[in-house]
Design a protein around this motif. Structure first.
Motif, PDB file in Angstrom:
ATOM      1  N   ASP A 108       0.838  -1.210   0.000  1.00 34.03           N
ATOM      2  CA  ASP A 108       0.000   0.000   0.000  1.00 34.03           C
ATOM      3  C   ASP A 108       0.865   1.249   0.000  1.00 34.03           C
ATOM      4  O   ASP A 108       0.636   2.187  -0.750  1.00 34.03           O
ATOM      5  CB  ASP A 108      -0.903   0.028   1.238  1.00 34.03           C
ATOM      6  N   ARG A 111       2.502   1.829  -3.297  1.00 38.18           N
ATOM      7  CA  ARG A 111       1.574   2.403  -4.271  1.00 38.18           C
ATOM      8  C   ARG A 111       1.459   3.912  -4.049  1.00 38.18           C
ATOM      9  O   ARG A 111       1.507   4.706  -4.985  1.00 38.18           O
ATOM     10  CB  ARG A 111       0.213   1.734  -4.100  1.00 38.18           C
ATOM     11  N   GLU A 112       1.332   4.300  -2.790  1.00 37.79           N
ATOM     12  CA  GLU A 112       1.180   5.717  -2.463  1.00 37.79           C
ATOM     13  C   GLU A 112       2.399   6.542  -2.852  1.00 37.79           C
ATOM     14  O   GLU A 112       2.283   7.606  -3.450  1.00 37.79           O
ATOM     15  CB  GLU A 112       0.936   5.899  -0.958  1.00 37.79           C
TER      16      GLU A 112
ATOM     17  N   VAL B  25     -11.769  12.917  -2.399  1.00 38.86           N
ATOM     18  CA  VAL B  25     -10.878  11.770  -2.157  1.00 38.86           C
ATOM     19  C   VAL B  25      -9.450  12.134  -2.573  1.00 38.86           C
ATOM     20  O   VAL B  25      -8.488  11.844  -1.862  1.00 38.86           O
ATOM     21  CB  VAL B  25     -11.363  10.521  -2.924  1.00 38.86           C
ATOM     22  N   LEU B  26      -9.331  12.806  -3.704  1.00 42.97           N
ATOM     23  CA  LEU B  26      -7.996  13.185  -4.189  1.00 42.97           C
ATOM     24  C   LEU B  26      -7.300  14.136  -3.219  1.00 42.97           C
ATOM     25  O   LEU B  26      -6.081  14.159  -3.123  1.00 42.97           O
ATOM     26  CB  LEU B  26      -8.104  13.842  -5.572  1.00 42.97           C
ATOM     27  N   ALA B  28      -7.707  13.925  -0.035  1.00 37.88           N
ATOM     28  CA  ALA B  28      -7.646  13.215   1.242  1.00 37.88           C
ATOM     29  C   ALA B  28      -8.535  13.885   2.282  1.00 37.88           C
ATOM     30  O   ALA B  28      -8.185  13.990   3.449  1.00 37.88           O
ATOM     31  CB  ALA B  28      -6.210  13.111   1.740  1.00 37.88           C
ATOM     32  N   ARG B  37     -14.241   6.069  -0.127  1.00 37.07           N
ATOM     33  CA  ARG B  37     -12.837   6.345  -0.411  1.00 37.07           C
ATOM     34  C   ARG B  37     -12.158   5.132  -1.051  1.00 37.07           C
ATOM     35  O   ARG B  37     -11.452   5.241  -2.049  1.00 37.07           O
ATOM     36  CB  ARG B  37     -12.110   6.727   0.885  1.00 37.07           C
ATOM     37  N   ASN B  41     -10.640   5.009  -4.738  1.00 33.58           N
ATOM     38  CA  ASN B  41      -9.216   4.717  -4.896  1.00 33.58           C
ATOM     39  C   ASN B  41      -8.986   3.497  -5.780  1.00 33.58           C
ATOM     40  O   ASN B  41      -8.037   3.460  -6.570  1.00 33.58           O
ATOM     41  CB  ASN B  41      -8.546   4.520  -3.524  1.00 33.58           C
ATOM     42  N   ILE B  44      -9.418   4.629  -9.276  1.00 33.98           N
ATOM     43  CA  ILE B  44      -8.269   5.465  -9.648  1.00 33.98           C
ATOM     44  C   ILE B  44      -7.092   4.590 -10.053  1.00 33.98           C
ATOM     45  O   ILE B  44      -6.440   4.807 -11.075  1.00 33.98           O
ATOM     46  CB  ILE B  44      -7.886   6.407  -8.481  1.00 33.98           C
ATOM     47  N   ARG B  45      -6.845   3.558  -9.240  1.00 32.36           N
ATOM     48  CA  ARG B  45      -5.739   2.651  -9.546  1.00 32.36           C
ATOM     49  C   ARG B  45      -5.991   1.912 -10.849  1.00 32.36           C
ATOM     50  O   ARG B  45      -5.110   1.776 -11.685  1.00 32.36           O
ATOM     51  CB  ARG B  45      -5.562   1.639  -8.405  1.00 32.36           C
TER      52      ARG B  45
END
Lengths: 349, 349
Positions: A108, A111-112, B25-26, B28, B37, B41, B44-45
């Protein structure tokens, strides 16, 4: 916020050069001679100008940021600190800045940090992948045309360059050396069995044992975290076996140092009562007492080569994948017991 | 480059949420619940969306990037790796990413990496300043309203927050302990004399010697690089003195480990023939043999507190300078010789 923003024109005026010369300096162009560059940089520092890379990237589609992203899986292992220092030497002289991030083996987190580095327009990425990284994790980078070099660990199926060590040959040479010193039961200590590096080193160990006609029992393979504390725990378990080994190849130097500590805790002298061989050759392998016999992958040198491989791809503007397997060498010092005489001599000088 | 750029609208459609939810979400934002969220996410991935922070920063003047810059002076010292890991834990849970850079004590490099971090819009900076850093080096950051926390080393006159350890008290406690064990000649080994940290630890050492009525001769103060190799060299010089010391407070744990190695090279047993005390309490201090008696500054905990101090300033939107001096404690293990009995007991269990 600074009240009055310093502009390129202010810099040019103060340095007595043209506006385009200042722009060239800001882009680290080789077209500017050293004297002019130094003069312009001095003025830039004096006036506190900050190049707005974000705006520049939007203005010029071919503008390149000057960041190399480096993502490692365990910063507390000094191997990675040395690797990063090696990378830094090369990227620095090429006019880049290295931003380093640590994943601590978390997918995780990996990825971030990679997403964040992409957002900020890295020119390329050097990655020592966290355990369990898959080719699909690297796909977006490849699709975006960002050069990537995997180091230390490969990712099966990923279409990116990689630089790893010849783990099999190194482990094979170390075990063959221990067998030549007369050891019959040789353990393999430390490391996580689900990594490719473990698998390669373990296979080299196993093949050498079989080649030498020695016991290759599974009880001799004792996994642990690849850390100093892991090494202490692993050697304790080795010493508790019904038939004790007398030597060990350790997954890495951190485990080997831990094994030496664990032996001392049991009042055994590493290099005399039990032979220990590491893997990596971190800086302190040389100064430790006993100095560590280890398979040298030359962490700083590995950093240089990785950075050079990445820069080559960045400059070429395309990311043709190259897979490099770096050669290793067994460095015989005191912890394997083969140079006890030499240590004696050194101690008497 | 990706051919078709994925937009926020694509994400919203695929996730079945509104465009503003995706934006939250972008950013945070805490306004979005965890389930939403996670769903956003995941999309997005899947679609490979990259948030263009540079463009966003230009669009919204109050947009905040999510990077914390961390600049340290010696990454090969595991103290700094542990500090960085501590910082990372906190910034990570606050939704930031840490970009780490190493200066290797170079002021030029420090200037470059800080400038590069500024260009990329860091939200704040944690700096363990290179030797010779002056207040003027930090002025542009302060002028730009970027929160800065100096850690480990202070910069005289800099109007930024700092978190350092109570070096004087720690050194004083260590030397008082050694004096209590009966040592009359106690050396101070390692470190660069031109740093504030050296000065503070040295003063604590000196004051404790004078307080105990012991020899505070200059010959007992032996500087070296603050590294393991430096410790080996320093203890060698200490043992070559006409009247040998029997104990040493070392500048840091790296020097202390080197001193132990140097003693063993001379066939002296650390903790038995010579008392060694370190400073920092890095992870391996506990597992080393002999386990290292040291002044604990708790590197990871120091990282947490530094990150919390920085985040507080970022969230407050202003950079009121706070100077925090963290308390330290003497952790008595085996290398000072005071618990030889305990070691004996542990070894027999």
């Amino acid at each position: 916020m600074v009240k009055e923003r310093v502009t390129v024109i202010d810099i040019a005026r103060a340095a007595g050069v043209s506006k385009s010369t200042v722009s060239l300096v800001l882009q680290a162009s080789p077209l500017v001679n050293e004297v002019t560059r130094a003069k312009v940089n001095a003025v830039i520092r004096e006036l506190g100008y900050v190049y707005n890379r974000g705006a520049a990237n939007l203005r010029q589609s071919n503008a390149k940021s000057k960041i190399i992203g480096v993502v490692v899986n365990d910063l507390t292992n000094s191997f990675f600190a040395e690797l990063a220092v090696g990378i830094d030497m090369v990227v620095q002289s090429a006019g880049y800045v290295q931003f380093l991030a640590n994943t601590g083996e978390s997918l995780d987190r990996q990825r971030e940090v990679i997403a964040s580095m992409r957002e900020h327009g890295i020119s390329g990425l050097i990655l020592s992948p966290a355990r369990g990284t898959e080719a699909s994790d690297l796909k977006p980078l490849v699709a975006a045309g960002i050069p990537v070099v995997n180091v230390v660990r490969q990712v099966v199926g990923a279409k990116v360059s990689s630089l790893i060590s010849d783990n099999h040959a190194g482990a094979h040479a170390a075990v063959t050396h221990l067998a030549g010193l007369g050891h019959r039961r040789i353990a393999f200590l430390g490391g996580f069995a689900d990594t490719a590096v473990f698998h390669e080193r373990f296979q080299g160990y196993r093949d050498a044992l079989i080649h030498a006609g020695l016991d290759a029992g599974e009880d001799l393979v004792i996994g642990s975290a690849p850390s100093r504390a892991g090494g202490v725990a692993a050697v304790e378990r080795a010493l508790a076996l019904p038939v004790q080994p007398t030597a060990a190849l350790c997954f890495n130097d951190a485990v080997a140092f831990g094994a030496c500590d664990g032996l001392r805790a049991k009042r055994l002298e590493p290099g005399v009562d039990f032979a220990v061989v590491g893997f990596d050759d971190v800086i302190e392998a040389k100064t430790a007492v006993p100095a560590l016999t280890t398979v040298s992958v030359d962490p700083q040198g590995m950093g240089w080569r990785t950075a050079q491989l990445l820069l080559k791809q960045i400059n070429a503007g395309k990311a043709d994948a190259e897979a490099i397997v770096g050669s290793v060498r067994l460095v015989i010092r005191q912890s394997c017991g083969s140079s006890a005489d030499k240590r004696e001599r050194l101690a008497l000088i």
